[in-house]
Enzyme design. Structure first.
Site, PDB file in Angstrom:
ATOM      1  CG  ASP A 298      -7.001  -0.472  11.076  1.00  0.00           C
ATOM      2  OD1 ASP A 298      -7.752  -0.546  12.258  1.00  0.00           O
ATOM      3  OD2 ASP A 298      -7.864  -0.928  10.077  1.00  0.00           O
TER       4      ASP A 298
ATOM      5  NE  ARG B 128      -2.519  -2.718  -3.821  1.00  0.00           N
ATOM      6  CZ  ARG B 128      -2.534  -2.792  -2.498  1.00  0.00           C
ATOM      7  NH1 ARG B 128      -2.350  -1.979  -1.450  1.00  0.00           N
ATOM      8  NH2 ARG B 128      -2.688  -4.133  -1.959  1.00  0.00           N
TER       9      ARG B 128
ATOM     10  CE  LYS C  24      -9.741   3.129   8.521  1.00  0.00           C
ATOM     11  NZ  LYS C  24     -10.485   1.900   8.111  1.00  0.00           N
TER      12      LYS C  24
ATOM     13  CG  ASP D 278      -5.662  -3.384  -1.187  1.00  0.00           C
ATOM     14  OD1 ASP D 278      -5.361  -3.006  -0.245  1.00  0.00           O
ATOM     15  OD2 ASP D 278      -5.914  -4.531  -1.446  1.00  0.00           O
TER      16      ASP D 278
ATOM     17  CD  GLU E 165       2.372   0.219   7.039  1.00  0.00           C
ATOM     18  OE1 GLU E 165       1.865   0.425   6.042  1.00  0.00           O
ATOM     19  OE2 GLU E 165       2.326  -0.824   8.028  1.00  0.00           O
ATOM     20  CG  ASP E 166      -0.860   1.757   3.197  1.00  0.00           C
ATOM     21  OD1 ASP E 166      -0.276   1.314   4.324  1.00  0.00           O
ATOM     22  OD2 ASP E 166      -1.663   1.245   2.424  1.00  0.00           O
TER      23      ASP E 166
ATOM     24  N   GLY F 239       0.782  -1.289   0.096  1.00  0.00           N
ATOM     25  CA  GLY F 239       0.222  -0.129   0.026  1.00  0.00           C
ATOM     26  C   GLY F 239       0.786   1.190  -0.016  1.00  0.00           C
TER      27      GLY F 239
ATOM     28  CG  PHE G 291     -13.285  -0.184   3.615  1.00  0.00           C
ATOM     29  CD1 PHE G 291     -12.212  -0.132   2.488  1.00  0.00           C
ATOM     30  CD2 PHE G 291     -13.443  -1.557   4.019  1.00  0.00           C
ATOM     31  CE1 PHE G 291     -11.365  -1.172   2.041  1.00  0.00           C
ATOM     32  CE2 PHE G 291     -12.764  -2.742   3.561  1.00  0.00           C
ATOM     33  CZ  PHE G 291     -11.805  -2.579   2.752  1.00  0.00           C
ATOM     34  CB  VAL G 292     -10.012   5.179   3.214  1.00  0.00           C
ATOM     35  CG1 VAL G 292     -10.701   6.009   4.004  1.00  0.00           C
ATOM     36  CG2 VAL G 292      -8.822   4.667   4.196  1.00  0.00           C
TER      37      VAL G 292
HETATM   38  C1  PRP Z   1      -2.260  -2.201   5.542  1.00  0.00           C
HETATM   39  C2  PRP Z   1      -1.517  -1.281   5.922  1.00  0.00           C
HETATM   40  C3  PRP Z   1      -0.834  -1.863   7.240  1.00  0.00           C
HETATM   41  C4  PRP Z   1      -1.595  -2.700   7.905  1.00  0.00           C
HETATM   42  C5  PRP Z   1      -2.334  -1.799   8.823  1.00  0.00           C
HETATM   43  O1  PRP Z   1      -1.650  -3.331   4.952  1.00  0.00           O
HETATM   44  O2  PRP Z   1      -0.463  -1.368   4.858  1.00  0.00           O
HETATM   45  O3  PRP Z   1       0.689  -2.463   6.655  1.00  0.00           O
HETATM   46  O4  PRP Z   1      -2.592  -2.965   7.078  1.00  0.00           O
HETATM   47  O5  PRP Z   1      -3.239  -2.470   9.763  1.00  0.00           O
HETATM   48  P1  PRP Z   1      -2.876  -2.801  11.117  1.00  0.00           P
HETATM   49  O6  PRP Z   1      -2.516  -1.576  11.761  1.00  0.00           O
HETATM   50  O7  PRP Z   1      -4.571  -3.194  11.534  1.00  0.00           O
HETATM   51  O8  PRP Z   1      -1.975  -3.730  11.373  1.00  0.00           O
HETATM   52  P2  PRP Z   1      -2.480  -4.477   4.334  1.00  0.00           P
HETATM   53  O9  PRP Z   1      -2.571  -5.659   4.869  1.00  0.00           O
HETATM   54  O10 PRP Z   1      -3.864  -3.908   3.953  1.00  0.00           O
HETATM   55  O11 PRP Z   1      -1.724  -4.929   2.865  1.00  0.00           O
HETATM   56  P3  PRP Z   1      -1.227  -3.759   1.620  1.00  0.00           P
HETATM   57  O12 PRP Z   1      -0.237  -2.920   2.093  1.00  0.00           O
HETATM   58  O13 PRP Z   1      -0.541  -4.760   0.596  1.00  0.00           O
HETATM   59  O14 PRP Z   1      -2.495  -3.296   0.912  1.00  0.00           O
END
Ligand code: PRP
Length: 193
Positions: free
Chosen positions: A117, A178, A144, A172, A113-114, A58, A165-166
């Site tokens: 959560d 993306r 978030k 994605d 990081e993007d 991401g 849900f963004v």
């Molecule tokens: C997303 C984001 C972080 C993680 C955050 O990755 O890039 O790595 O989730 O979530 P958390 O704080 O609850 O651990 P994702 O699993 O969606 O993979 P991607 O980056 O390939 O989209």
């Protein structure tokens, strides 16, 4: 004939505009904030070298933009994390699928990081890096904060966002969206299908 949508949604999203409820952050807002983050990071590191470590997938769009605002000696590397025992990274056991290729011993690492959560992914990664690097800081575009389950220190945050849900700007749903140039809220009927 397509449904009428606000201009921001139709920009760069003709193919999927019916899936989007609203634009949370426009391309212009993101660009301005990313430039600010870059200036702040540049100031804070004061010319010291840094390994910029992106968390795939991401982060790719944010990282590509942020890097061009870092006036510092930079190395760039990536990690990929995966979780097992769950369909989401948030609740599963986390492992490194792709380790950094660069040696990190004695280096200053800036994790990028993007979105943060629950904080589980980042907390795990920061722990792993602390055993290897001289210093670890974290920069995320979206926080978030209301969803946090594990405390994690974020040194640089682009935007704190509500629990919606963004997608877009690298983020994605089921690997789609993306490529949107902004961050948008996905219509519930899309992810509840
Ligand atoms: C997303 C984001 C972080 C993680 C955050 O990755 O890039 O790595 O989730 O979530 P958390 O704080 O609850 O651990 P994702 O699993 O969606 O993979 P991607 O980056 O390939 O989209």
């Amino acid at each position: 004939m397509m449904d009428e949508q606000p201009t921001e949604i139709s920009q760069g999203a003709v193919y999927c505009q019916r899936d989007l409820a609203s634009v949370l952050l426009t391309a212009e807002q993101i660009a301005a904030r990313v430039a600010e983050l870059g200036r702040q990071i540049t100031r804070d590191y004061g010319g010291q070298p840094v390994v910029v470590l992106g968390v795939l997938n991401g982060v790719v769009v944010f990282l590509a933009d942020l890097l061009r605002h870092l006036d510092l000696p930079c190395e760039v590397d990536f990690v990929t994390l995966a979780s097992y025992g769950s369909s989401t990274v948030s609740s599963g056991e986390i492992t490194l699928v792709r380790e950094p290729r660069l040696p990190l011993e004695g280096k200053r690492v800036l994790v990028v990081e993007d979105i943060v959560d629950t904080g589980r992914t980042l907390a795990w990664l920061v722990n792993w890096l602390r055993e290897r690097a001289a210093e670890v800081r974290v920069c995320c575009l979206l926080d978030k904060a209301s969803r946090r389950e594990v405390p994690v220190r974020l040194d640089y945050v682009g935007f704190e966002i509500p629990d919606a849900f963004v997608v877009g700007y690298g983020l994605d749903f089921a690997q789609a969206y993306r490529n949107l140039p902004y961050v948008a809220v996905l219509k519930p009927e899309v992810y509840q299908r």
